[in-house]
Design an enzyme around this catalytic site. Structure first.
Site, short mmCIF file in Angstrom:
data_model
loop_
_atom_site.label_atom_id
_atom_site.label_comp_id
_atom_site.label_asym_id
_atom_site.label_seq_id
_atom_site.Cartn_x
_atom_site.Cartn_y
_atom_site.Cartn_z
N THR A 188 41.45 20.63 -80.46
CA THR A 188 40.16 21.31 -80.64
C THR A 188 39.11 20.29 -81.07
O THR A 188 39.41 19.13 -81.31
CB THR A 188 40.25 22.40 -81.74
OG1 THR A 188 40.46 21.73 -82.98
CG2 THR A 188 41.36 23.38 -81.46
N CYS A 189 37.85 20.78 -81.23
CA CYS A 189 36.80 19.85 -81.67
C CYS A 189 36.64 19.89 -83.18
O CYS A 189 35.66 19.38 -83.72
CB CYS A 189 35.49 20.20 -80.98
SG CYS A 189 34.91 21.81 -81.47
N LEU A 190 37.59 20.49 -83.88
CA LEU A 190 37.51 20.49 -85.34
C LEU A 190 37.96 19.14 -85.87
O LEU A 190 39.06 18.69 -85.53
CB LEU A 190 38.46 21.57 -85.92
CG LEU A 190 38.21 23.01 -85.49
CD1 LEU A 190 39.36 23.90 -85.97
CD2 LEU A 190 36.88 23.49 -86.07
N GLU A 191 37.16 18.54 -86.72
CA GLU A 191 37.58 17.25 -87.30
C GLU A 191 38.92 17.42 -88.01
O GLU A 191 39.77 16.55 -88.01
CB GLU A 191 36.54 16.72 -88.29
CG GLU A 191 35.29 16.11 -87.66
CD GLU A 191 35.53 14.75 -87.00
OE1 GLU A 191 36.67 14.29 -86.93
OE2 GLU A 191 34.54 14.15 -86.53
#
Ligand SMILES: Cc1ncc(COP(=O)(O)O)c(C=O)c1O
Length: 397
Positions: A326-329
């Site tokens: 995902t694009c979650l850090e």
């Protein structure tokens, strides 16, 4: 790795259900309960893993389905369960489904005042049975297993206040209804045998206090599965039996509602390294799976992993961080210190991830992953990847 699994044939990210492991859990629990009790029911906790294939398999293995919503009830019926093989729990039953379940012989454990009011609407010339859920404060009945000093439950009727006795009286005043069971589910942090000894002793004391003439005690879920150094199903069954025997209640039918114990170890999750990047202090490995799939609450501190490498030889590097798709850090899963460097294509297997994962995975960025099953008949796809098509079902644009 599950024996017989061909890693080249599975499309990651995906879950794999090991059917033998799943079946063995049910059979071992069944054997343990048969050893102690005349009658028992193992009711598969649908909320723990509601993958339709798993729900249907649990029925094949002899389980009932424990459901806590109209949706779960409909799912269980669609997976082949009859109403008489349903345990219907929870505060969120609709009136129509609640009455239908009571009238058609499901085991229904009453949980709210409104359900008691609905019971009055049952046909006056019929005879119906219900159970009632007792609220359990773990700090009171088994302090060593409690989280904090007031580990109360928001479920069931409380016997410290007058909720429970009032509910009993209200049910007793309905001529066509008989109270047939008591439900006492709590999942304790420790999942210890001692906890079951104590919670069942508490239930037995309440049964005696109100001189309840019951058919069953539903002890709920919360057990460990088949792990080394964990209590065995036989130890749990013995503890339940002993606590009941002390009060002469050992002839009750025992219902258990295991979720975690049957599903956790039966599922693994596989994701592949799709990219590697060099940062000043580490190598970052991007994988095609996500922490959302194996740890939807982002609370796990450790995973049981096995790495399947494409190349046998690789240089040892100080630090690699495995990150998700995902694009979650913070979609980072674990760190590898002083391990051979992973390459694009290497597969990471996460073990024991069948409980509260597939049911809680959000539809965030990537929709539901594939699920395969592995049995003596080989490997098969039991849920294809969800795409925009499934996501858009019932949407109007
Ligand atoms: C009523 C009830 N029964 C059974 C279970 C299954 O618990 P576990 O997965 O810990 O066995 C739960 C879980 O929350 C539950 O609420």
């Amino acid at each position: 790795m599950s024996e017989g699994l061909n890693l080249l044939r599975i499309q990651s990210p995906c879950f794999v259900l090991n059917e033998q492991e799943f079946k063995q859990g049910v059979h071992e629990f069944d054997a343990a309960l048969s050893h102690h009790f005349l009658h028992h029911i193992i009711s598969y906790s649908v909320k723990t893993n509601s993958l339709p294939y798993a729900v249907a398999k649990a029925k094949d293995f002899g389980c009932f389905a424990e459901v806590v919503s109209d949706d779960e009830l409909e799912l269980a019926l669609a997976c082949g369960y009859g109403m008489k093989e349903i345990i219907f729990n929870g505060p969120m039953k609709s009136k129509s489904r609640f009455l239908e379940a009571v009238m058609n012989g499901a085991v229904v454990n009453v949980e709210t005042h409104r359900e008691i009011a609905w019971l009055k609407e049952l046909p006056a010339d019929g005879h119906y049975k219900v159970g009632i859920r007792l609220s359990v404060n773990i700090s009171d009945i088994s302090p060593e297993d409690a989280e904090g000093e007031n580990d109360f439950s928001r479920f069931g009727f409380n016997d410290v206040t007058e909720e429970f006795s009032n509910a009993l009286e209200a049910i007793r005043s309905i001529p066509q209804v008989r109270l047939a069971g008591l439900h006492i589910h709590r999942t304790s942090h420790s999942r210890s045998v001692r906890f079951y000894q104590n919670i069942v002793a508490y239930a037995a004391s309440v049964i005696k206090k109100y001189q309840l003439e019951l058919d069953y005690l539903d002890v709920g879920g919360g057990y460990y599965g088949i792990f080394h150094n964990a209590p065995t199903f036989d130890e749990y069954a013995e503890a339940i039996y002993e606590s009941l025997q002390k009060q002469g209640l050992e002839k009750l039918t025992i219902i258990v509602e295991p979720g975690n114990a049957l599903t956790a170890a039966a599922f693994s999750y596989y994701s592949r390294v799709i990219d590697t990047k060099h940062l000043p202090d580490c190598i970052l490995l991007t994988t095609d799976g996500s922490r959302n799939d194996v740890d939807p609450f982002f609370r796990k501190e450790r995973y049981m992993t096995e790495i399947h490498r494409e190349k046998e030889e690789a240089e040892v590097v100080p630090l690699q961080i495995v990150a998700g798709a995902t694009c979650l850090e913070y979609d980072q899963l674990f760190r590898l210190e002083n391990q051979p460097e992973l390459c694009v294509g290497d597969m990471i297997e996460y073990k024991n991830v069948g409980a509260y994962t597939l049911t809680l995975t959000p539809m965030f960025i990537n929709y539901f992953p594939r699920v395969y099953s592995l049995s003596s008949d080989g490997m098969k796809l039991i849920r294809d990847k969800w795409t925009a098509k499934e996501y858009m079902q019932k949407s109007n644009i």
